[in-house]
Scaffold this motif. Structure first.
Motif, mmCIF file in Angstrom:
data_model
loop_
_atom_site.group_PDB
_atom_site.id
_atom_site.type_symbol
_atom_site.label_atom_id
_atom_site.label_comp_id
_atom_site.label_asym_id
_atom_site.label_seq_id
_atom_site.Cartn_x
_atom_site.Cartn_y
_atom_site.Cartn_z
ATOM 1 N N LEU A 58 -5.424 5.564 3.615
ATOM 2 C CA LEU A 58 -3.943 5.135 2.951
ATOM 3 C C LEU A 58 -4.055 4.804 1.308
ATOM 4 O O LEU A 58 -4.740 4.344 1.007
ATOM 5 C CB LEU A 58 -3.886 3.726 3.455
ATOM 6 N N ASN A 59 -3.020 5.082 0.847
ATOM 7 C CA ASN A 59 -2.572 4.862 -0.434
ATOM 8 C C ASN A 59 -1.238 4.290 -0.412
ATOM 9 O O ASN A 59 -0.033 4.995 -0.171
ATOM 10 C CB ASN A 59 -2.624 6.207 -1.288
ATOM 11 N N LEU A 60 -1.189 2.849 -0.598
ATOM 12 C CA LEU A 60 0.146 2.087 0.043
ATOM 13 C C LEU A 60 0.618 1.601 -1.454
ATOM 14 O O LEU A 60 0.034 0.921 -2.466
ATOM 15 C CB LEU A 60 -0.268 0.987 0.739
ATOM 16 N N VAL A 61 2.124 1.889 -1.732
ATOM 17 C CA VAL A 61 2.789 1.482 -2.760
ATOM 18 C C VAL A 61 4.105 0.819 -2.314
ATOM 19 O O VAL A 61 4.444 1.264 -1.364
ATOM 20 C CB VAL A 61 3.246 2.786 -3.661
ATOM 21 N N VAL A 62 4.626 -0.166 -3.028
ATOM 22 C CA VAL A 62 5.535 -0.914 -2.742
ATOM 23 C C VAL A 62 6.813 -0.656 -3.677
ATOM 24 O O VAL A 62 6.678 -1.266 -4.791
ATOM 25 C CB VAL A 62 5.381 -2.337 -2.533
ATOM 26 N N PRO A 63 7.674 0.235 -3.662
ATOM 27 C CA PRO A 63 8.796 0.515 -4.668
ATOM 28 C C PRO A 63 9.796 -0.755 -4.555
ATOM 29 O O PRO A 63 10.527 -0.578 -5.646
ATOM 30 C CB PRO A 63 9.419 1.892 -4.298
ATOM 31 N N THR A 64 10.144 -1.270 -3.594
ATOM 32 C CA THR A 64 11.138 -2.278 -3.389
ATOM 33 C C THR A 64 10.592 -3.430 -2.623
ATOM 34 O O THR A 64 9.933 -3.123 -1.413
ATOM 35 C CB THR A 64 12.258 -1.825 -2.666
ATOM 36 N N GLY A 65 10.970 -4.552 -3.030
ATOM 37 C CA GLY A 65 10.663 -5.729 -1.979
ATOM 38 C C GLY A 65 9.178 -6.200 -2.432
ATOM 39 O O GLY A 65 8.710 -5.989 -3.601
ATOM 40 N N LYS A 66 8.700 -7.078 -1.497
ATOM 41 C CA LYS A 66 7.408 -7.637 -1.759
ATOM 42 C C LYS A 66 6.660 -7.511 -0.274
ATOM 43 O O LYS A 66 7.218 -8.126 0.642
ATOM 44 C CB LYS A 66 7.671 -9.204 -2.146
ATOM 45 N N ILE A 67 5.512 -7.139 -0.339
ATOM 46 C CA ILE A 67 4.674 -7.017 1.019
ATOM 47 C C ILE A 67 3.340 -7.902 0.899
ATOM 48 O O ILE A 67 2.705 -7.248 -0.247
ATOM 49 C CB ILE A 67 4.852 -5.594 1.532
ATOM 50 N N LYS A 68 2.693 -8.577 1.633
ATOM 51 C CA LYS A 68 1.426 -9.246 1.653
ATOM 52 C C LYS A 68 0.912 -8.098 2.561
ATOM 53 O O LYS A 68 0.981 -7.964 3.769
ATOM 54 C CB LYS A 68 1.446 -10.501 1.933
ATOM 55 N N PHE A 69 -0.494 -7.487 1.959
ATOM 56 C CA PHE A 69 -1.385 -6.730 3.008
ATOM 57 C C PHE A 69 -2.508 -7.626 3.022
ATOM 58 O O PHE A 69 -3.137 -8.300 1.977
ATOM 59 C CB PHE A 69 -1.744 -5.548 2.058
ATOM 60 N N VAL A 70 -3.051 -7.535 4.416
ATOM 61 C CA VAL A 70 -4.292 -8.420 4.386
ATOM 62 C C VAL A 70 -5.080 -7.402 5.103
ATOM 63 O O VAL A 70 -4.951 -6.482 6.241
ATOM 64 C CB VAL A 70 -4.182 -9.482 5.650
ATOM 65 N N LEU A 71 -6.439 -7.268 4.461
ATOM 66 C CA LEU A 71 -7.393 -6.216 5.132
ATOM 67 C C LEU A 71 -8.522 -7.122 5.559
ATOM 68 O O LEU A 71 -8.996 -8.124 5.104
ATOM 69 C CB LEU A 71 -8.079 -5.445 3.685
ATOM 70 N N PHE A 72 -9.255 -6.471 6.722
ATOM 71 C CA PHE A 72 -10.320 -7.125 7.462
ATOM 72 C C PHE A 72 -11.341 -6.161 7.439
ATOM 73 O O PHE A 72 -11.159 -4.980 8.159
ATOM 74 C CB PHE A 72 -9.860 -7.806 8.537
ATOM 75 N N ASP A 73 -12.375 -6.243 7.091
ATOM 76 C CA ASP A 73 -13.605 -5.271 7.083
ATOM 77 C C ASP A 73 -14.701 -5.850 7.955
ATOM 78 O O ASP A 73 -15.381 -6.934 7.567
ATOM 79 C CB ASP A 73 -14.179 -5.140 5.566
ATOM 80 N N ASP A 74 -14.999 -5.244 9.246
ATOM 81 C CA ASP A 74 -15.922 -5.491 10.001
ATOM 82 C C ASP A 74 -17.060 -4.543 10.009
ATOM 83 O O ASP A 74 -17.799 -4.243 10.958
ATOM 84 C CB ASP A 74 -15.414 -5.939 11.468
ATOM 85 N N ARG A 75 -17.049 -3.640 9.019
ATOM 86 C CA ARG A 75 -18.178 -2.423 8.983
ATOM 87 C C ARG A 75 -19.375 -3.172 8.678
ATOM 88 O O ARG A 75 -19.548 -4.469 8.286
ATOM 89 C CB ARG A 75 -17.765 -1.660 7.865
#
Length: 142
Positions: A58-75
């Motif tokens: 995934l390559n995520l960009v936020v051009p408008t607004g505001k977004i909180k991303f939460v990642l969880f790594d169980d590898r």
């Protein structure tokens, strides 16, 4: 920081009549391949969690607004590690998430939209999903 997750600051170029906001070039750090690109609207307060891709980057960009991303790594390379990244105009960047890392996100303002520049086309068979309560994270904390 979760292994193989990238946060790349992006350029915003002021131009008469409106700004140019970069997202990704094939020479960009984190670019692996192109499968598809799509936008997703995220309503203020809405939470979309949890999803992980087996093969897609995934390559995520936020051009408008505001977004909180939460990642969880169980590898196995991780120790059940969390990482939070908030992307907005004030923190304009691209978040690259490798396969097998769980992601959820929350709209922090109205009119929030994300762009995903995915390495492969969407395939419902390569996605794992969990209910929001299956990963212990407190979404009410901003």
């Amino acid at each position: 920081m979760i292994e193989d997750v990238l946060i790349v600051k992006l350029d915003v170029i002021d131009t008469p009549g409106g700004n140019v906001m970069h997202a990704m070039k094939k020479t960009s750090v984190g670019y692996m391949d192109f499968g598809e690109a799509y936008f997703s609207q995220v309503d203020e307060g809405a939470i979309k969690a949890w999803k992980r891709h087996k093969n897609m980057i995934l390559n995520l960009v936020v051009p408008t607004g505001k977004i909180k991303f939460v990642l969880f790594d169980d590898r196995e390379v991780s120790n059940n590690q969390f990482q939070e990244v908030t992307i907005s105009r004030e923190n304009y960047c691209r978040l690259t998430i490798p396969p097998m890392v769980w992601v959820g996100f929350q709209g922090m303002t109205s009119g929030s939209m994300l762009l995903n520049i995915a390495s492969i086309e969407h395939d419902p068979l390569e996605v794992d999903r969990l209910a929001i309560d299956k990963i212990n994270y407190n979404w009410s904390v901003n």
